[in-house]
Design a protein around this motif. Sequence first.
Motif, mmCIF file in Angstrom:
data_model
loop_
_atom_site.group_PDB
_atom_site.id
_atom_site.type_symbol
_atom_site.label_atom_id
_atom_site.label_comp_id
_atom_site.label_asym_id
_atom_site.label_seq_id
_atom_site.Cartn_x
_atom_site.Cartn_y
_atom_site.Cartn_z
ATOM 1 N N LEU A 1 -9.824 4.271 -4.371
ATOM 2 C CA LEU A 1 -8.514 4.345 -3.730
ATOM 3 C C LEU A 1 -8.341 3.204 -2.801
ATOM 4 O O LEU A 1 -9.362 2.429 -2.877
ATOM 5 C CB LEU A 1 -8.161 5.644 -2.799
ATOM 6 C CG LEU A 1 -9.239 6.042 -1.856
ATOM 7 C CD1 LEU A 1 -8.617 5.428 -0.326
ATOM 8 C CD2 LEU A 1 -9.033 7.387 -1.501
ATOM 9 N N LYS A 2 -7.110 2.918 -2.444
ATOM 10 C CA LYS A 2 -6.612 1.709 -1.873
ATOM 11 C C LYS A 2 -6.297 2.132 -0.304
ATOM 12 O O LYS A 2 -5.371 3.001 -0.408
ATOM 13 C CB LYS A 2 -5.837 0.998 -2.333
ATOM 14 C CG LYS A 2 -4.491 1.642 -2.641
ATOM 15 C CD LYS A 2 -3.208 1.085 -2.527
ATOM 16 C CE LYS A 2 -2.551 0.209 -1.189
ATOM 17 N NZ LYS A 2 -1.537 -0.551 -1.641
ATOM 18 N N MET A 3 -6.405 1.359 0.603
ATOM 19 C CA MET A 3 -5.811 1.622 2.007
ATOM 20 C C MET A 3 -4.909 0.648 2.240
ATOM 21 O O MET A 3 -4.751 -0.486 1.576
ATOM 22 C CB MET A 3 -7.058 1.500 3.127
ATOM 23 C CG MET A 3 -8.044 2.424 3.302
ATOM 24 S SD MET A 3 -7.636 4.251 3.386
ATOM 25 C CE MET A 3 -6.768 3.828 5.125
ATOM 26 N N GLY A 4 -3.875 0.962 3.035
ATOM 27 C CA GLY A 4 -2.501 0.399 3.209
ATOM 28 C C GLY A 4 -2.437 0.232 4.690
ATOM 29 O O GLY A 4 -2.825 1.177 5.484
ATOM 30 N N VAL B 1 1.021 -10.508 -4.241
ATOM 31 C CA VAL B 1 -0.403 -10.486 -4.287
ATOM 32 C C VAL B 1 -0.828 -10.534 -2.649
ATOM 33 O O VAL B 1 -0.135 -11.231 -1.856
ATOM 34 C CB VAL B 1 -0.779 -11.424 -5.073
ATOM 35 C CG1 VAL B 1 -0.620 -12.765 -4.606
ATOM 36 C CG2 VAL B 1 -2.357 -11.436 -5.207
ATOM 37 N N GLU B 2 -1.819 -10.026 -2.427
ATOM 38 C CA GLU B 2 -2.645 -10.023 -1.172
ATOM 39 C C GLU B 2 -4.238 -10.010 -1.375
ATOM 40 O O GLU B 2 -4.800 -9.461 -2.089
ATOM 41 C CB GLU B 2 -2.282 -8.868 -0.263
ATOM 42 C CG GLU B 2 -2.159 -7.501 -1.024
ATOM 43 C CD GLU B 2 -1.362 -6.322 -0.109
ATOM 44 O OE1 GLU B 2 -0.463 -6.713 0.539
ATOM 45 O OE2 GLU B 2 -1.950 -5.189 -0.001
ATOM 46 N N PRO B 3 -4.871 -10.803 -0.223
ATOM 47 C CA PRO B 3 -6.213 -10.893 -0.304
ATOM 48 C C PRO B 3 -7.007 -9.832 0.318
ATOM 49 O O PRO B 3 -6.412 -9.360 1.268
ATOM 50 C CB PRO B 3 -6.595 -12.033 0.398
ATOM 51 C CG PRO B 3 -5.529 -12.151 1.516
ATOM 52 C CD PRO B 3 -4.148 -11.347 0.772
ATOM 53 N N GLU B 4 -8.023 -9.273 -0.189
ATOM 54 C CA GLU B 4 -8.716 -8.079 0.105
ATOM 55 C C GLU B 4 -10.052 -8.051 -0.091
ATOM 56 O O GLU B 4 -10.673 -8.747 -0.567
ATOM 57 C CB GLU B 4 -8.125 -6.677 -0.668
ATOM 58 C CG GLU B 4 -6.537 -6.453 -0.518
ATOM 59 C CD GLU B 4 -6.105 -5.084 -0.183
ATOM 60 O OE1 GLU B 4 -6.969 -4.406 -0.172
ATOM 61 O OE2 GLU B 4 -4.789 -4.979 -0.355
ATOM 62 N N ILE B 5 -10.588 -6.973 0.459
ATOM 63 C CA ILE B 5 -12.172 -6.824 0.438
ATOM 64 C C ILE B 5 -12.248 -5.390 -0.329
ATOM 65 O O ILE B 5 -11.704 -4.334 -0.283
ATOM 66 C CB ILE B 5 -13.076 -6.654 1.732
ATOM 67 C CG1 ILE B 5 -12.904 -7.954 2.388
ATOM 68 C CG2 ILE B 5 -14.444 -6.208 1.549
ATOM 69 C CD1 ILE B 5 -13.756 -9.086 1.878
ATOM 70 N N MET C 1 -8.366 -9.038 -4.740
ATOM 71 C CA MET C 1 -6.918 -9.199 -4.575
ATOM 72 C C MET C 1 -6.196 -7.910 -4.895
ATOM 73 O O MET C 1 -6.694 -7.268 -5.947
ATOM 74 C CB MET C 1 -6.363 -10.512 -5.381
ATOM 75 C CG MET C 1 -6.641 -11.820 -4.824
ATOM 76 S SD MET C 1 -5.876 -13.202 -5.444
ATOM 77 C CE MET C 1 -6.995 -13.420 -6.855
ATOM 78 N N GLU C 2 -5.191 -7.571 -4.232
ATOM 79 C CA GLU C 2 -4.339 -6.437 -4.682
ATOM 80 C C GLU C 2 -2.970 -6.951 -5.168
ATOM 81 O O GLU C 2 -2.320 -7.631 -4.288
ATOM 82 C CB GLU C 2 -4.150 -5.393 -3.597
ATOM 83 C CG GLU C 2 -3.298 -4.296 -4.323
ATOM 84 C CD GLU C 2 -3.120 -3.133 -3.547
ATOM 85 O OE1 GLU C 2 -2.898 -1.790 -3.895
ATOM 86 O OE2 GLU C 2 -3.198 -3.161 -2.266
ATOM 87 N N ILE C 3 -2.543 -6.333 -6.466
ATOM 88 C CA ILE C 3 -1.066 -6.732 -6.740
ATOM 89 C C ILE C 3 -0.340 -5.387 -6.473
ATOM 90 O O ILE C 3 -0.551 -4.373 -6.915
ATOM 91 C CB ILE C 3 -0.910 -7.090 -8.268
ATOM 92 C CG1 ILE C 3 -1.976 -8.241 -8.508
ATOM 93 C CG2 ILE C 3 0.394 -7.381 -8.674
ATOM 94 C CD1 ILE C 3 -2.409 -8.341 -10.076
ATOM 95 N N ILE C 4 0.447 -5.753 -5.287
ATOM 96 C CA ILE C 4 1.492 -4.520 -5.022
ATOM 97 C C ILE C 4 2.733 -4.776 -5.537
ATOM 98 O O ILE C 4 3.275 -5.823 -5.673
ATOM 99 C CB ILE C 4 1.460 -4.368 -3.326
ATOM 100 C CG1 ILE C 4 2.038 -5.534 -2.671
ATOM 101 C CG2 ILE C 4 0.082 -4.079 -3.053
ATOM 102 C CD1 ILE C 4 2.565 -5.337 -1.449
ATOM 103 N N ASP C 5 3.502 -3.733 -5.872
ATOM 104 C CA ASP C 5 4.821 -3.587 -6.540
ATOM 105 C C ASP C 5 5.699 -2.503 -5.876
ATOM 106 O O ASP C 5 5.468 -1.448 -6.756
ATOM 107 C CB ASP C 5 4.662 -3.946 -8.013
ATOM 108 C CG ASP C 5 6.120 -4.274 -8.511
ATOM 109 O OD1 ASP C 5 7.037 -4.757 -7.893
ATOM 110 O OD2 ASP C 5 6.203 -4.015 -9.872
ATOM 111 N N ALA D 1 -9.801 -2.253 0.946
ATOM 112 C CA ALA D 1 -10.008 -1.993 2.437
ATOM 113 C C ALA D 1 -8.629 -2.433 2.799
ATOM 114 O O ALA D 1 -8.235 -1.945 4.230
ATOM 115 C CB ALA D 1 -10.791 -2.779 3.173
ATOM 116 N N GLY D 2 -7.533 -3.045 2.152
ATOM 117 C CA GLY D 2 -6.280 -3.590 2.761
ATOM 118 C C GLY D 2 -6.343 -5.054 2.830
ATOM 119 O O GLY D 2 -7.243 -5.686 3.073
ATOM 120 N N ALA D 3 -5.164 -5.361 2.799
ATOM 121 C CA ALA D 3 -4.851 -6.759 2.910
ATOM 122 C C ALA D 3 -5.237 -7.417 4.487
ATOM 123 O O ALA D 3 -4.934 -6.709 5.429
ATOM 124 C CB ALA D 3 -3.435 -7.173 2.504
ATOM 125 N N ALA D 4 -5.722 -8.567 4.272
ATOM 126 C CA ALA D 4 -5.967 -9.301 5.647
ATOM 127 C C ALA D 4 -4.936 -10.126 6.270
ATOM 128 O O ALA D 4 -4.772 -10.747 7.393
ATOM 129 C CB ALA D 4 -7.034 -10.186 5.467
HETATM 130 MG MG MG Z 1 -3.169 -3.817 -0.332
#
Ligand code: MG
Length: 256
Positions: free
Chosen positions: A55-58, A100-104, A132-136, A223-226
Motif C-alpha cells: 500500500l501507499k500513503m498519501g 511523478v513524485e519522489p518517495e521512500i 518514485m510514485e506515478i500518480i494519475d 511512505a508518501g512524497a517528500a
Molecule cells: Mg505518493
Amino acid sequence: MKITRIAQRLDEAAVSGKATPQLTGEDAVTVREAAEIQRLLIAHRIERGARQVGLKMGFTSRAKMAQMGVSDLIWGRLTSDMWVEEGGEINLAHYVHPRVEPEICYLLGKRLEGNVTPLEALAAVEAVAPAMEIIDSRYRDFKFSLPDVIADNASSSGFVVGAWHKPETDVSNLGMIMSFDGRAVELGTSAAILGSPIRALVAAARLAAQQGEALEAGSLILAGAATAAVALKPGISVRCEVQNLGSLSFSTTGER
Ligand code: MG
Ligand code: OOG
C-alpha cells in the motif's frame, strides 16, 4: 447500486486513460463509502489477474497537502500491474494526466497491524529503497475532495523502486533530488515525510487496521512524497537521487 457503479466508472477511467467527473450531486459519497469503492475498484483489477502487493500513503508531507488542498492522511492499494521496472519506459498515452513524485519504499519482513510504535514498525522492516510514485487522478483537471481521492485509490497509478538497503539504514533525513533530462525539478528531504518516513509506516498500520486490514509480511509500503508532484511529459528521462540510497530512473514515450 451507487457504490458498485462508481467503482466501475473509476475503473473504466483508469483503463481507458480518460478523465471522469468528480463525485458530486447524486454521486457524492462519504469517506466510509469511498473506502468501499476503493476496495471494489481494486477487486476489478484482481479479477483481471493483478495481485495486491502493498500500500501507499498519501499527504504525508506539507508540500503535497498544499499542492492538492487536502490535509488528511490517505492510503491506497498497490497492485502488481502498477509496478514499473527500474530503468523502464512508460507510455503516457495510457494515462490521464500523470505526475511523478519522489518517495521512500519499505519492504516488510513481518506483519504489522494496528497501533504500533515506530520501534515496532522498524523491527518489521526487511529493507528500504528509494522510489518514485506515478500518480494519475482519474478526475477531470486533477481536482478532488477527500472522499473522491480515497475512492480513486489515492490517485495511485504506478511505482518504481530502486536498490534495496539494509533495514537499519537511517532514512530519517536524506536529501532527495528529482530531475527531468538531468534538470532538477524538485528538491527535498525525506524528513518532509511526517518528520521521518517511519512515521508513515506507523500511520499505514493504524489506518489499514481501521478497515480491518494488516500490512502483510512481504508487502511494499510507499511512505508518501517528500515534495510536490510534477507533471510528466512524453520523451523525457526521469531520475530520482536519494542521499546514501542511490538513484533510480525511468523514461516516458507517447503523445498525451
Ligand atoms: Mg505518493
Ligand atoms: C493523491 C496522492 C498523494 C502522496 O505521496 O502524497 C500521494 C494525489 O496527490 O493525487 O501519493
